[in-house]
Motif scaffolding. Structure first.
Motif, PDB file in Angstrom:
ATOM      1  N   VAL A  47     -32.202   9.580  10.608  1.00  0.00           N
ATOM      2  CA  VAL A  47     -32.978  10.925  11.037  1.00  0.00           C
ATOM      3  C   VAL A  47     -34.187  10.582  10.681  1.00  0.00           C
ATOM      4  O   VAL A  47     -34.498  10.368   9.434  1.00  0.00           O
ATOM      5  N   VAL A  48     -35.204  10.728  11.333  1.00  0.00           N
ATOM      6  CA  VAL A  48     -36.761  10.585  11.175  1.00  0.00           C
ATOM      7  C   VAL A  48     -37.471  11.720  11.352  1.00  0.00           C
ATOM      8  O   VAL A  48     -37.350  12.544  12.822  1.00  0.00           O
ATOM      9  N   ALA A  49     -38.473  11.901  10.630  1.00  0.00           N
ATOM     10  CA  ALA A  49     -39.811  12.734  11.045  1.00  0.00           C
ATOM     11  C   ALA A  49     -40.671  12.055  11.699  1.00  0.00           C
ATOM     12  O   ALA A  49     -41.478  11.008  11.224  1.00  0.00           O
ATOM     13  N   TYR A  50     -41.479  12.476  12.563  1.00  0.00           N
ATOM     14  CA  TYR A  50     -42.251  11.697  13.657  1.00  0.00           C
ATOM     15  C   TYR A  50     -43.566  12.855  13.651  1.00  0.00           C
ATOM     16  O   TYR A  50     -43.560  13.713  14.451  1.00  0.00           O
ATOM     17  N   ASP A  51     -44.550  12.493  13.127  1.00  0.00           N
ATOM     18  CA  ASP A  51     -45.744  13.279  12.878  1.00  0.00           C
ATOM     19  C   ASP A  51     -46.904  12.533  13.765  1.00  0.00           C
ATOM     20  O   ASP A  51     -47.399  11.426  13.560  1.00  0.00           O
ATOM     21  N   ILE A  52     -47.513  13.286  15.102  1.00  0.00           N
ATOM     22  CA  ILE A  52     -48.443  12.776  15.641  1.00  0.00           C
ATOM     23  C   ILE A  52     -49.749  13.349  15.481  1.00  0.00           C
ATOM     24  O   ILE A  52     -50.643  13.696  16.469  1.00  0.00           O
ATOM     25  N   SER A  53     -49.981  14.092  14.363  1.00  0.00           N
ATOM     26  CA  SER A  53     -51.126  14.600  13.908  1.00  0.00           C
ATOM     27  C   SER A  53     -52.466  13.845  14.375  1.00  0.00           C
ATOM     28  O   SER A  53     -53.654  14.280  14.834  1.00  0.00           O
ATOM     29  N   ASP A  54     -52.420  12.570  14.104  1.00  0.00           N
ATOM     30  CA  ASP A  54     -53.222  11.509  14.533  1.00  0.00           C
ATOM     31  C   ASP A  54     -52.670  10.721  15.553  1.00  0.00           C
ATOM     32  O   ASP A  54     -51.887   9.894  15.497  1.00  0.00           O
ATOM     33  N   ALA A  55     -52.879  11.048  17.072  1.00  0.00           N
ATOM     34  CA  ALA A  55     -52.140  10.466  17.988  1.00  0.00           C
ATOM     35  C   ALA A  55     -52.409   8.917  18.039  1.00  0.00           C
ATOM     36  O   ALA A  55     -51.571   8.035  18.520  1.00  0.00           O
ATOM     37  N   ALA A  56     -53.397   8.212  17.639  1.00  0.00           N
ATOM     38  CA  ALA A  56     -53.743   7.036  17.623  1.00  0.00           C
ATOM     39  C   ALA A  56     -52.933   6.168  16.384  1.00  0.00           C
ATOM     40  O   ALA A  56     -52.728   4.967  16.466  1.00  0.00           O
ATOM     41  N   ARG A  57     -52.271   7.171  15.480  1.00  0.00           N
ATOM     42  CA  ARG A  57     -51.541   6.465  14.397  1.00  0.00           C
ATOM     43  C   ARG A  57     -50.548   7.376  13.954  1.00  0.00           C
ATOM     44  O   ARG A  57     -50.517   8.079  12.884  1.00  0.00           O
ATOM     45  N   PRO A  58     -49.347   7.406  14.795  1.00  0.00           N
ATOM     46  CA  PRO A  58     -48.341   8.369  14.465  1.00  0.00           C
ATOM     47  C   PRO A  58     -47.776   7.919  13.216  1.00  0.00           C
ATOM     48  O   PRO A  58     -47.738   6.728  12.775  1.00  0.00           O
ATOM     49  N   VAL A  59     -47.210   8.730  12.413  1.00  0.00           N
ATOM     50  CA  VAL A  59     -46.330   8.451  11.220  1.00  0.00           C
ATOM     51  C   VAL A  59     -45.002   8.705  11.387  1.00  0.00           C
ATOM     52  O   VAL A  59     -44.671   9.655  11.786  1.00  0.00           O
ATOM     53  N   THR A  60     -44.064   7.903  11.095  1.00  0.00           N
ATOM     54  CA  THR A  60     -42.773   7.948  11.210  1.00  0.00           C
ATOM     55  C   THR A  60     -42.012   7.711   9.761  1.00  0.00           C
ATOM     56  O   THR A  60     -42.467   6.677   8.966  1.00  0.00           O
ATOM     57  N   THR A  61     -41.462   8.767   9.216  1.00  0.00           N
ATOM     58  CA  THR A  61     -40.652   8.813   7.852  1.00  0.00           C
ATOM     59  C   THR A  61     -39.322   8.942   8.172  1.00  0.00           C
ATOM     60  O   THR A  61     -38.621   9.975   8.656  1.00  0.00           O
TER      61      THR A  61
END
Length: 101
Positions: A47-61
């Motif tokens: 299960v991952v959190a996917y953050d696209i606050s910065d669309a050029a550099r999404p963060v997957t945790t």
């Protein structure tokens, strides 16, 4: 939100805009929006959190990784994820995962 096994989209009914959130090479079991920029994605073993606050550099945790996952969902307040894990052929365990902003 909607999608298939490899894509997640977000559709805004007010504007009629359809946005691709992510594509995956691994089949997605489920996806939920936590807020405008963060999504909870469920795969067979993570299960991952996917953050696209910065669309050029999404963060997957990675929030959970392990046994065969059956489903993950959010409580109404979107501050807790519940994960259904199949440990044995006849046993499903529910895990509670607190989420932070």
């Amino acid at each position: 939100m909607y999608g298939d096994a490899f894509e997640v989209h977000r559709y805004d009914a007010k504007t009629g805009i359809d946005t691709l959130v992510t594509r995956s090479g691994e089949p997605l079991l489920d996806a939920h929006g936590i807020n405008t920029h963060t999504y909870l994605l469920t795969f067979e073993h993570a299960v991952v959190a996917y953050d696209i606050s910065d669309a050029a550099r999404p963060v997957t945790t990675t929030l959970y990784q392990g046994k065969l996952l059956k489903r993950a969902w959010l409580k109404e307040d979107k501050k807790t994820a519940i994960i259904a894990v199949q440990e044995f052929t006849d046993t499903i365990t529910l895990l509670t995962l607190p989420l932070q902003d």
